[in-house]
Every structure is written in C-alpha cells, then in structure tokens.
Design a protein around this motif. Structure first.
Motif, PDB file in Angstrom:
ATOM      1  N   ARG A 145       0.913  -1.430   0.094  1.00  0.00           N
ATOM      2  CA  ARG A 145      -0.113   0.016   0.122  1.00  0.00           C
ATOM      3  C   ARG A 145       0.901   1.312  -0.172  1.00  0.00           C
ATOM      4  O   ARG A 145       0.821   2.204   0.885  1.00  0.00           O
ATOM      5  CB  ARG A 145      -0.892  -0.054   1.147  1.00  0.00           C
ATOM      6  CG  ARG A 145      -1.838  -1.104   1.430  1.00  0.00           C
ATOM      7  CD  ARG A 145      -2.894  -1.317   0.599  1.00  0.00           C
ATOM      8  NE  ARG A 145      -3.580  -2.496   0.195  1.00  0.00           N
ATOM      9  CZ  ARG A 145      -4.430  -3.239   1.028  1.00  0.00           C
ATOM     10  NH1 ARG A 145      -5.069  -2.337   2.001  1.00  0.00           N
ATOM     11  NH2 ARG A 145      -4.923  -4.389   0.664  1.00  0.00           N
ATOM     12  N   ARG A 146       1.646   1.370  -1.064  1.00  0.00           N
ATOM     13  CA  ARG A 146       2.535   2.490  -0.993  1.00  0.00           C
ATOM     14  C   ARG A 146       2.365   3.308  -2.130  1.00  0.00           C
ATOM     15  O   ARG A 146       2.793   4.572  -2.151  1.00  0.00           O
ATOM     16  CB  ARG A 146       4.283   2.118  -1.077  1.00  0.00           C
ATOM     17  CG  ARG A 146       4.526   1.371  -0.061  1.00  0.00           C
ATOM     18  CD  ARG A 146       5.099   2.160   1.274  1.00  0.00           C
ATOM     19  NE  ARG A 146       5.270   1.018   2.503  1.00  0.00           N
ATOM     20  CZ  ARG A 146       6.481   0.825   2.555  1.00  0.00           C
ATOM     21  NH1 ARG A 146       7.614   1.209   1.797  1.00  0.00           N
ATOM     22  NH2 ARG A 146       6.738  -0.005   3.569  1.00  0.00           N
ATOM     23  N   GLU A 153      -4.342 -11.484   0.773  1.00  0.00           N
ATOM     24  CA  GLU A 153      -5.475 -11.875   1.628  1.00  0.00           C
ATOM     25  C   GLU A 153      -5.674 -11.047   2.928  1.00  0.00           C
ATOM     26  O   GLU A 153      -4.625 -10.358   3.495  1.00  0.00           O
ATOM     27  CB  GLU A 153      -5.327 -13.114   2.301  1.00  0.00           C
ATOM     28  CG  GLU A 153      -5.419 -14.355   1.279  1.00  0.00           C
ATOM     29  CD  GLU A 153      -5.209 -15.515   2.035  1.00  0.00           C
ATOM     30  OE1 GLU A 153      -5.138 -16.571   1.112  1.00  0.00           O
ATOM     31  OE2 GLU A 153      -5.216 -15.638   3.253  1.00  0.00           O
ATOM     32  N   THR A 154      -6.826 -10.792   3.181  1.00  0.00           N
ATOM     33  CA  THR A 154      -7.296 -10.138   4.521  1.00  0.00           C
ATOM     34  C   THR A 154      -6.553 -10.861   5.618  1.00  0.00           C
ATOM     35  O   THR A 154      -6.846 -12.173   5.742  1.00  0.00           O
ATOM     36  CB  THR A 154      -8.777 -10.024   4.517  1.00  0.00           C
ATOM     37  OG1 THR A 154      -9.390  -9.257   3.454  1.00  0.00           O
ATOM     38  CG2 THR A 154      -9.138  -9.401   5.913  1.00  0.00           C
ATOM     39  N   ARG A 191      -1.853   1.852  -3.074  1.00  0.00           N
ATOM     40  CA  ARG A 191      -2.870   2.423  -2.100  1.00  0.00           C
ATOM     41  C   ARG A 191      -4.226   2.287  -2.579  1.00  0.00           C
ATOM     42  O   ARG A 191      -4.585   2.410  -3.820  1.00  0.00           O
ATOM     43  CB  ARG A 191      -2.558   3.865  -1.799  1.00  0.00           C
ATOM     44  CG  ARG A 191      -2.487   4.273  -0.401  1.00  0.00           C
ATOM     45  CD  ARG A 191      -2.031   5.754  -0.299  1.00  0.00           C
ATOM     46  NE  ARG A 191      -0.646   5.825   0.102  1.00  0.00           N
ATOM     47  CZ  ARG A 191       0.085   6.794  -0.313  1.00  0.00           C
ATOM     48  NH1 ARG A 191      -0.401   7.856  -0.805  1.00  0.00           N
ATOM     49  NH2 ARG A 191       1.405   6.972   0.206  1.00  0.00           N
ATOM     50  N   ARG A 192      -5.122   1.991  -1.817  1.00  0.00           N
ATOM     51  CA  ARG A 192      -6.468   1.481  -2.298  1.00  0.00           C
ATOM     52  C   ARG A 192      -6.654   0.759  -3.481  1.00  0.00           C
ATOM     53  O   ARG A 192      -7.052   1.049  -4.463  1.00  0.00           O
ATOM     54  CB  ARG A 192      -7.283   2.968  -2.691  1.00  0.00           C
ATOM     55  CG  ARG A 192      -7.354   3.887  -1.248  1.00  0.00           C
ATOM     56  CD  ARG A 192      -8.527   3.563  -0.465  1.00  0.00           C
ATOM     57  NE  ARG A 192      -8.541   4.052   0.776  1.00  0.00           N
ATOM     58  CZ  ARG A 192      -8.865   5.023   1.197  1.00  0.00           C
ATOM     59  NH1 ARG A 192      -9.749   6.175   0.475  1.00  0.00           N
ATOM     60  NH2 ARG A 192      -8.891   5.614   2.525  1.00  0.00           N
ATOM     61  N   PRO A 193      -6.061  -0.773  -3.480  1.00  0.00           N
ATOM     62  CA  PRO A 193      -6.059  -1.125  -4.686  1.00  0.00           C
ATOM     63  C   PRO A 193      -7.045  -1.305  -5.616  1.00  0.00           C
ATOM     64  O   PRO A 193      -7.200  -1.477  -6.572  1.00  0.00           O
ATOM     65  CB  PRO A 193      -5.270  -2.242  -4.362  1.00  0.00           C
ATOM     66  CG  PRO A 193      -5.379  -2.586  -2.853  1.00  0.00           C
ATOM     67  CD  PRO A 193      -5.443  -1.324  -2.435  1.00  0.00           C
ATOM     68  N   PHE A 194      -8.246  -1.823  -4.658  1.00  0.00           N
ATOM     69  CA  PHE A 194      -9.388  -2.134  -5.325  1.00  0.00           C
ATOM     70  C   PHE A 194     -10.242  -0.994  -6.325  1.00  0.00           C
ATOM     71  O   PHE A 194     -10.916  -0.988  -7.006  1.00  0.00           O
ATOM     72  CB  PHE A 194     -10.375  -2.790  -4.222  1.00  0.00           C
ATOM     73  CG  PHE A 194      -9.909  -3.724  -3.454  1.00  0.00           C
ATOM     74  CD1 PHE A 194      -9.194  -4.881  -4.075  1.00  0.00           C
ATOM     75  CD2 PHE A 194      -9.840  -3.408  -2.108  1.00  0.00           C
ATOM     76  CE1 PHE A 194      -8.882  -5.814  -3.063  1.00  0.00           C
ATOM     77  CE2 PHE A 194      -9.113  -4.407  -1.320  1.00  0.00           C
ATOM     78  CZ  PHE A 194      -8.697  -5.665  -1.745  1.00  0.00           C
ATOM     79  N   ARG A 195      -9.533   0.314  -5.966  1.00  0.00           N
ATOM     80  CA  ARG A 195      -9.980   1.197  -6.883  1.00  0.00           C
ATOM     81  C   ARG A 195      -9.108   1.685  -7.739  1.00  0.00           C
ATOM     82  O   ARG A 195      -9.376   1.957  -8.987  1.00  0.00           O
ATOM     83  CB  ARG A 195     -10.331   2.496  -6.139  1.00  0.00           C
ATOM     84  CG  ARG A 195     -11.018   3.707  -6.695  1.00  0.00           C
ATOM     85  CD  ARG A 195     -11.730   4.809  -5.917  1.00  0.00           C
ATOM     86  NE  ARG A 195     -10.499   5.401  -5.002  1.00  0.00           N
ATOM     87  CZ  ARG A 195     -10.561   6.080  -3.885  1.00  0.00           C
ATOM     88  NH1 ARG A 195     -11.883   6.491  -3.460  1.00  0.00           N
ATOM     89  NH2 ARG A 195      -9.513   6.518  -3.096  1.00  0.00           N
ATOM     90  N   GLY A 229      10.349   1.174   6.790  1.00  0.00           N
ATOM     91  CA  GLY A 229      10.406   1.615   5.366  1.00  0.00           C
ATOM     92  C   GLY A 229      11.896   2.399   4.946  1.00  0.00           C
ATOM     93  O   GLY A 229      12.291   2.820   5.428  1.00  0.00           O
ATOM     94  N   ALA A 275      -0.799  -3.653  13.246  1.00  0.00           N
ATOM     95  CA  ALA A 275      -0.083  -4.462  12.307  1.00  0.00           C
ATOM     96  C   ALA A 275       1.496  -4.673  12.795  1.00  0.00           C
ATOM     97  O   ALA A 275       1.802  -3.430  13.518  1.00  0.00           O
ATOM     98  CB  ALA A 275      -0.053  -3.785  11.030  1.00  0.00           C
ATOM     99  N   ASP A 317      -6.254  -6.572   9.275  1.00  0.00           N
ATOM    100  CA  ASP A 317      -7.262  -5.675   8.387  1.00  0.00           C
ATOM    101  C   ASP A 317      -8.355  -5.451   8.911  1.00  0.00           C
ATOM    102  O   ASP A 317      -9.285  -4.788   8.476  1.00  0.00           O
ATOM    103  CB  ASP A 317      -6.929  -6.351   7.108  1.00  0.00           C
ATOM    104  CG  ASP A 317      -5.657  -6.548   6.566  1.00  0.00           C
ATOM    105  OD1 ASP A 317      -4.724  -5.356   6.835  1.00  0.00           O
ATOM    106  OD2 ASP A 317      -5.224  -7.356   5.731  1.00  0.00           O
ATOM    107  N   GLU A 358       6.697  -2.157  10.359  1.00  0.00           N
ATOM    108  CA  GLU A 358       7.624  -2.414   9.401  1.00  0.00           C
ATOM    109  C   GLU A 358       8.550  -1.162   8.994  1.00  0.00           C
ATOM    110  O   GLU A 358       8.093   0.071   9.659  1.00  0.00           O
ATOM    111  CB  GLU A 358       6.539  -2.237   8.081  1.00  0.00           C
ATOM    112  CG  GLU A 358       5.853  -3.459   7.810  1.00  0.00           C
ATOM    113  CD  GLU A 358       5.141  -3.324   6.671  1.00  0.00           C
ATOM    114  OE1 GLU A 358       5.395  -2.260   5.763  1.00  0.00           O
ATOM    115  OE2 GLU A 358       4.441  -4.206   6.254  1.00  0.00           O
ATOM    116  N   ARG A 401       8.384   2.500  -5.537  1.00  0.00           N
ATOM    117  CA  ARG A 401       8.186   3.974  -5.589  1.00  0.00           C
ATOM    118  C   ARG A 401       9.123   4.707  -6.677  1.00  0.00           C
ATOM    119  O   ARG A 401       8.633   5.397  -7.510  1.00  0.00           O
ATOM    120  CB  ARG A 401       8.235   4.508  -4.383  1.00  0.00           C
ATOM    121  CG  ARG A 401       6.823   4.430  -3.527  1.00  0.00           C
ATOM    122  CD  ARG A 401       7.052   4.628  -2.212  1.00  0.00           C
ATOM    123  NE  ARG A 401       7.261   5.946  -1.598  1.00  0.00           N
ATOM    124  CZ  ARG A 401       6.553   7.068  -1.492  1.00  0.00           C
ATOM    125  NH1 ARG A 401       5.173   6.763  -1.654  1.00  0.00           N
ATOM    126  NH2 ARG A 401       7.070   8.193  -1.228  1.00  0.00           N
TER     127      ARG A 401
END
Lengths: 257, 515
Positions: free
Chosen positions: B49-50, B498-499, B265-269, B515, B510, B503, B513, B193
């Motif tokens: 999600r970056r 996967e969820t 980020r917001r991959p489903f959109r 970065g 979480a 999440d 991490e 990125r």
C-alpha cells in the motif's frame, strides 16, 4: 430497518445510494463476519447488481474487507472510525506503573491508547490535566503523542505526508509546524529517535515529551506515554528524564499488549 | 477468549494457537480451510500500500508503451486493413476495454502481485493459471527484451546524429543495452516507488513529445475537406478484421498495473481504473496517430501502408527534420519505460510462483529494506539482457529482432488475455456474485480473442512456429514435474494479499515495518 424495495438497479450517485450503503454496512454487522453478497442482497431487498456494486465500493474504501476465499465480507479496520473510540480500561498493574512515575517526577504524566489510529487518553494526569482529547485527536501534528502516531503511519509509507488523513495542518502558536516538508522531517526524526517532542506548539505555555509503548512481540505501536511541563524544560536534552520515561514505557508494554 | 480482554482491543501473539477476542475471533470462526484467516498476508515483504494512483497508472501506461506504438503500428495495420485502418483501431480499443473489464472483475476484489497469473487461478484453477503464468513469462520476458533492444537502438541513432560513434554498430548497441539493463535492475531493486516515479516521468515526456509531433504535422497539413480521407466512410468488415491483430498488439501491456495490487494504495479502486484508463487513452492516442499519418501520407506514393518509418517520411515531406530527433528521443524513452514496466510485472509473477513453491522458493524472497523481490530480479534481468545481445552478436539487427520479439510477446499476452476473459464469469459464479454483464463481456470478447490468436498462429512460419511450439512443450514438462512432486503447492497457486487479522475491525495492530 430494511429500506423500501427498489424496482431497478440504481446509479451510484443518489441519496438512495448513500442510504443503501449504510444498509449494507448494517447488514454486514447484523449477519456477522462471513456474510455473503447474496445474503446481504436478500436481507435488504436490493437488486443483486446494486448490492455487489455497493459492496465493491465499501471494500475499495476499506470499510469492509473480503475474508480469505473472497466470498464473505467483514468490517475492516477503517470501520472503527465510524464510532467514537472508547478508552480501554487500564489494568491495575499498569496503573501502578503510572502512579510510580508520577511519584518520582513532578511533571504531568499521561497515557494514551494509539491502537485505533487516533489518540484516546486512557489515563490523563489528574493533577496536571492535558489538553482536551478532542483537540489532540483532531490536530495530531501539534502534540507529541500525535507525532508518535503520525510517524508510525507515515513511516510505513516512506514519510509521505501527502497520504495522511490530515486536513491542512492548523497553526496554533508560532512554533506549530504546518508545512509538509517541516512535518516530514520532524516525523522522520521522531521515528529515528523513538521520541516525540512538542514545545509550545499547541499551547504556548505547555510542552510535551512522548515515547511509544510497543507490543513486546510484534513491535506494533500500542500506546504513548507522555510527560508535560514548561516548554523551556521540554526543549532541554533531558537525558535522565527520558531514560526514566522509557523504563516505565517498557514496564507498561507487557501490561497493555 | 478471556473475560479480562473483552474491553480492550484484542492482540495476537506470534503465530501459534489463536488467542484473539471479539470481532476477529468471530471472523476467524467464519473462515474454513483452505481459506483460514491468517496472521499475516502470504505476500508479506513487499512494500504494501505505498503507490499513489498516478504511479499505478504509470505502470500500465508504460507497459502499453503508446508512444512507440503510435510511431510504428499504424503503418503495419494499414498494410493489412487499407482504408479500414481506423476501424481496426476502434475495434481493437473496444476489445482492450472488454479485456480490461474482465481484469477489473478480479482487481476490484483481490490485490495480487502475480498479475493475470494469480487472477486466473481464482477463476479457472491451477492448470489454467499455470498456462497463463507461462504465457505471461513469455509475454513479459519478450516484451522486456524488445523494449531494451528498441531503446538501445533509438538511443544509438540519436548518438549517431550528434556525431558520437556511428550509432548503428554492434558495440555501441550492446554497450547501450547493457547500460539500460543495469539501470533497470537498479531501479527495480531500489524500490517500487522509485521505479514508478521514473516510469511516470518518462511516459509524461514521451507522450507530450508525440502529441507535439502529431499536432505539428496535423497543423501543417490542415484538415481535409473530404472526411472520407479519414477512412471513416466504409467500414469494410474483412479489411477491419485483418487489421485488428496488429492493432491489438499495440495495446499489450496495458494490464501491467494488475501486478501492483499489493503495492498500490486503495488497490481495489486504483488498479482497475489504471487498466481501463490505459486501454481507453491508448486507443485515443493510436486513433490520433493513425489518422494523422493517414492524412499526411495521402499524397505520398503507396500511402501509409507503403511506409516503413512513416513519421520520418512525414517529417521529411513537411521539411521538419527536427521532428525526427524528437520522435527518436520519445520512442527511446517510451521503450525504456516499457522495459521497466514489463520487467516489474515479470519479477512479480516469478515472486508469486516462488512464494507458492512452484518455482524455486528463493524467488519469493523480498529485500528487507527496499521491499522488492530482489532475488527474482537478480535471476530474471541478466537473461533478459543477454538474449538481445546474443541476437545482435549473431548478426540479427534491431529491425529484425524487434518484430520477432514483439510477436513472441504478443502470443504470450493473447493467451493470458483469453484465459482471464474465460476466468472472469467462473470466478464471479464461484464467489456468488455473477451478474449478466460479465457473461456478455466474455461472450463477445473470448471468441474475438480466439480468432485473433488462431490468425496469429496460422500466419506464422519457420522459426516462429518452432518457438510457439517449444514454449508449451517446456511448460508441459514443468507442469508434469509439479504434478508429480509438488501437487499440494500446485493446488494452492494464486496467492494474493489476503485479508489478515490486522486488517479487520479491532484487529491487532500491524507488526512494525521499517520503510
């Protein structure tokens, strides 16, 4: 609670669509995690194509998630933002740690839960009351506890403050950091040093030092332990004070996790 | 569940017996093997999600490389379709949009790193997914090789113009290609990125250059009085169909954003949008390029179909030699961006296969700091550079190597596109969300792709047929070995982000991490 039956598929931009989206959310809660699209569509009496579209939208916005297997839905982390976070009850052992800290130093000692992505004061110092929780939660860039939270969020995204759910950072005093570049640099420093400082950035007469309390196994940010006092004192290196603060944060970690 | 934990957010310890409470425990109870709720995502290690929407879009646009296609494809299509050239491009655009909508059925619901390979698995199961995976390795691999060759070739021509070296000699070409391959490797390893930003910049520059070039040419030429010159009047069905294959080949790579599901980020959109917008925008750019070239070359003997380098001819005809320099620069940039995009997708397919255990496990490793599949990159990039170098050393120059590599990749892509189209309605049925529209889309799209694929295979000859035969043979051997030795891993292909417990509402925070 089910809305009137809709005759045909709806375009997704009418007041009805908003109402239907909330109905879908309610139904996911009512049926429980694992609710399938068919069950939801049947329960609220919406045409299936409309329900699927709304479900995909709510998943895209991360209020809902699809469970492994992809057929079942559940509430996502973001759904927690739809209700007011409740301060978790503090275990007695944790309260004892805080009382001890308040005895050994003369600063205000505050503990905030940070697991919801929002500042929730679990144990504010009764003798040195902190700023209003609502104010802290709304303007995280101006407080030490808020900076801990922001550094954690943006650290994962390479300190990209563009992606923050932060409206235009508001200026409270002449010390408030409001420019993106300055804020990014500040958050990087917070993350590197695992220490956040705010010197008169929210109120000119108050400063704050905060250290993270982390889950002993996963290292996840659980809470923030903060000291408040006069800004001039906060700006000093305070090595011994910070050591005491960190020691108490370490003792709190297994009690809060 | 312990009563004392009810009030606080539940926290999960390291993997072991679940010790969760509240909502997460309910969700856990609602999942069954083999789809249990896990403590962490099977594709952990990537930079989750970056990427912002523009960077995701850049991956797809770079994959489709509209700039290079705008310069080269119209003449190829015109040689087959004649006056129906624009119709061929229009039909190809519609087919690309339909394929994009099939891809979207998956990417709106799951975030994968393995592109169409992982998606196909959720619809048609392991055998079809494996076929798609092999096809994609061929498609992405050959496209990367072609793009590296093309970029090195055009940079060589540019260098020759400035008087440095003689441009088209083998040592210059090989040096440039190795430098480009090394740069691509570095960008891919150093972080998604960074690579996405570079692709965005390259595509922005090269598309602007192209629009400027075609704008200038159209302005010089002026619009014709008779719009029949645009080829819009008589849609000849046979001619249109003949041109669809090369026109569709101009779109390949537009699905590349599907490999960034985990990292967006917001991959489903963002991912479905990036794929659809790329198909639509590439279609418009190609239609613009085709009509500009058709108009401009109307008076030239042979017209557009007779040209090998139509834009060069146009520039010369209009006495605008500097346009050629811009064109070569634009194409070189676009090809390099295409190499980055297809290599990005390729290594993520390998990464997914490594994680699943159907390829060596090491390929599924992620760099702890840069969070990229560094071992897959280290394994994949050297051969991708070595093949074009070997071809050149064997005396095959870019003008012959490029079409061969592009055709090979088109074959791989067409197979993968056909499979994803067939997979979409099956997938929707499996999760209980099938509606009429996706069935209609597949009913239109799959036969068209089958005809195009059939036409593609039957028009090949000689070495191309050997290559087309060799890939399935190698794939079948690999598949046979997997069936014998790794049946469990083969059954489990199609991993995605996967969820996980973290999440869910009130899930454990979480893990940290860096970065």
């Amino acid at each position: 609670m089910s809305p009137p039956r809709e005759p045909a598929a709806l375009p997704g931009r009418q007041p009805r669509a908003v109402r239907n989206a909330f109905a879908v959310l309610e139904e996911v809660i009512a049926i429980g995690p694992g609710a399938t699209a068919k069950e939801i569509s049947h329960a609220i009496g919406l045409p299936s194509a409309t329900t699927y579209r709304l479900l995909n939208l709510l998943v895209a916005e991360e209020y809902l998630v699809r469970l492994p297997g992809l057929g079942g839905f559940a509430l996502g982390r973001r759904a927690a933002r739809l209700c007011v976070p409740v301060a978790p009850r503090l275990p007695t052992a944790a309260r004892a740690v805080l009382d001890h800290l308040r005895e050994v130093i003369r600063w205000g000692v505050h503990l905030a839960d940070l697991t919801t992505g929002r500042i929730v004061l679990t144990d504010p110092d009764p003798d040195h009351p902190p700023s209003e929780e609502a104010l802290l939660a709304r303007h995280p860039h101006a407080s030490a506890l808020g900076k801990l939270l922001l550094a954690e969020d943006t650290g994962a995204a390479g300190y990209d403050t563009d992606g923050l759910a932060l409206p235009e950072p508001r200026r409270f005093t002449r010390h408030t950091i409001t420019d993106r570049a300055g804020l990014t640099a500040e958050l990087k420093e917070v993350s590197a040093g695992q220490l956040a400082r705010s010197c008169g950035e929210l109120r000119p007469d108050r400063g704050c030092l905060a250290v993270p309390v982390r889950h002993p196994a996963t290292g996840a940010l659980v809470a923030g332990l903060a000291l408040s006092g006069p800004p001039a004192r906060v700006a000093q290196p305070n090595r011994e004070l910070i050591a005491v603060l960190r020691e108490h944060a370490d003792r709190l970690a297994p009690l809060l996790a | 569940m312990r009563p004392g934990e009810r009030s606080g957010p539940p926290v999960e310890e390291r993997p072991g017996p679940p010790r969760t409470a509240g909502y997460v425990a309910l969700a856990e109870a609602a999942t069954r093997e083999p789809h249990r709720l896990r403590a962490r995502s099977p594709v952990h290690g990537l930079a989750r999600r970056r990427l912002d929407p523009l960077q995701v879009l850049a991956q797809s646009v770079s994959g489709a490389a509209p700039t290079a296609a705008m310069a080269a494809t119209p003449a190829i299509v015109a040689s087959l379709a004649g006056s129906a050239t624009l119709w061929s491009f229009a039909v190809a655009t519609v087919v690309a949009l339909l394929v994009g909508s099939c891809v979207g059925q998956f990417t709106r619901r799951m975030a994968a790193a393995g592109s169409l390979y992982s998606l196909t698995a959720k619809g048609l199961g392991p055998t079809a997914a494996f076929t798609s995976g092999c096809a994609l390795l061929v498609g992405y691999g050959a496209l990367t090789m072609a793009a590296l060759s093309g970029s090195a070739n055009y940079l060589g021509i540019l260098l020759a113009r400035t008087g440095v070296g003689t441009g088209r000699t083998a040592p210059v070409f090989i040096t440039l290609l190795l430098v480009l391959a090394a740069a691509a490797t570095a960008l891919l390893v150093l972080g998604i990125r960074l690579a996405a930003r570079v692709m965005l910049l390259l595509e922005a520059v090269s598309i602007t250059l192209m629009l400027a070039i075609f704008g200038t040419l159209l302005a010089r030429h002026g619009l014709p009085d008779d719009l029949h010159a645009l080829g819009l009047a008589r849609p000849d069905l046979g001619a249109t169909a003949a041109g669809v294959l090369p026109a569709l080949a101009a779109f390949i790579g537009f699905e590349a954003a599907a490999a960034l599901g985990v990292e967006a980020r917001r991959p489903f959109r963002t991912v479905p949008r990036a794929v659809q917008w790329t198909a639509g925008a590439s279609g418009l750019l190609l239609l613009l390029a085709a009509s500009a070239q058709q108009l401009g070359l109307d008076q030239v003997p042979g017209g557009l179909a007779g040209q090998r380098e139509p834009v060069e001819t146009l520039a010369t005809a209009q006495r605008l030699p500097w346009l050629s320099v811009l064109l070569e620069g634009g194409i070189a940039l676009s090809f390099f961006a295409a190499a980055l995009a297809s290599a990005t997708a390729l290594v993520r397919v390998l990464f997914s296969m490594g994680r699943e255990g159907i390829a060596p496990r090491a390929l599924g490793a992620a760099h702890p700091r840069h969070r990229t599949p560094h071992l897959a990159i280290a394994v994949a990039l050297p051969p991708l550079a070595a093949v074009p170098v070997a071809l050149r050393l064997a005396g095959v120059d870019a003008s012959r190597a490029l079409p061969a590599l592009l055709n090979t990749s088109a074959f791989g892509y067409l197979v993968a596109y056909l499979l994803i189209c067939l997979a979409a309605p099956v997938f929707l049925h499996r999760i209980g969300e099938l509606t009429v529209v996706p069935v209609l889309v597949t009913a239109v799209c799959a036969p068209v792709l089958m005809v195009v694929l059939g036409a593609f295979v039957t028009t090949r000859s000689g070495w191309a047929l050997v290559a087309i035969g060799a890939v399935p043979a190698a794939g079948a051997l690999w598949f046979g070995w997997l069936r014998l030795r790794r049946p469990r891993q083969l059954a489990g292909v199609g991993i995605y982000d996967e969820t996980s417990a973290a999440d869910l509402l009130h899930g454990p925070a979480a893990p940290r991490e860096r970065g």
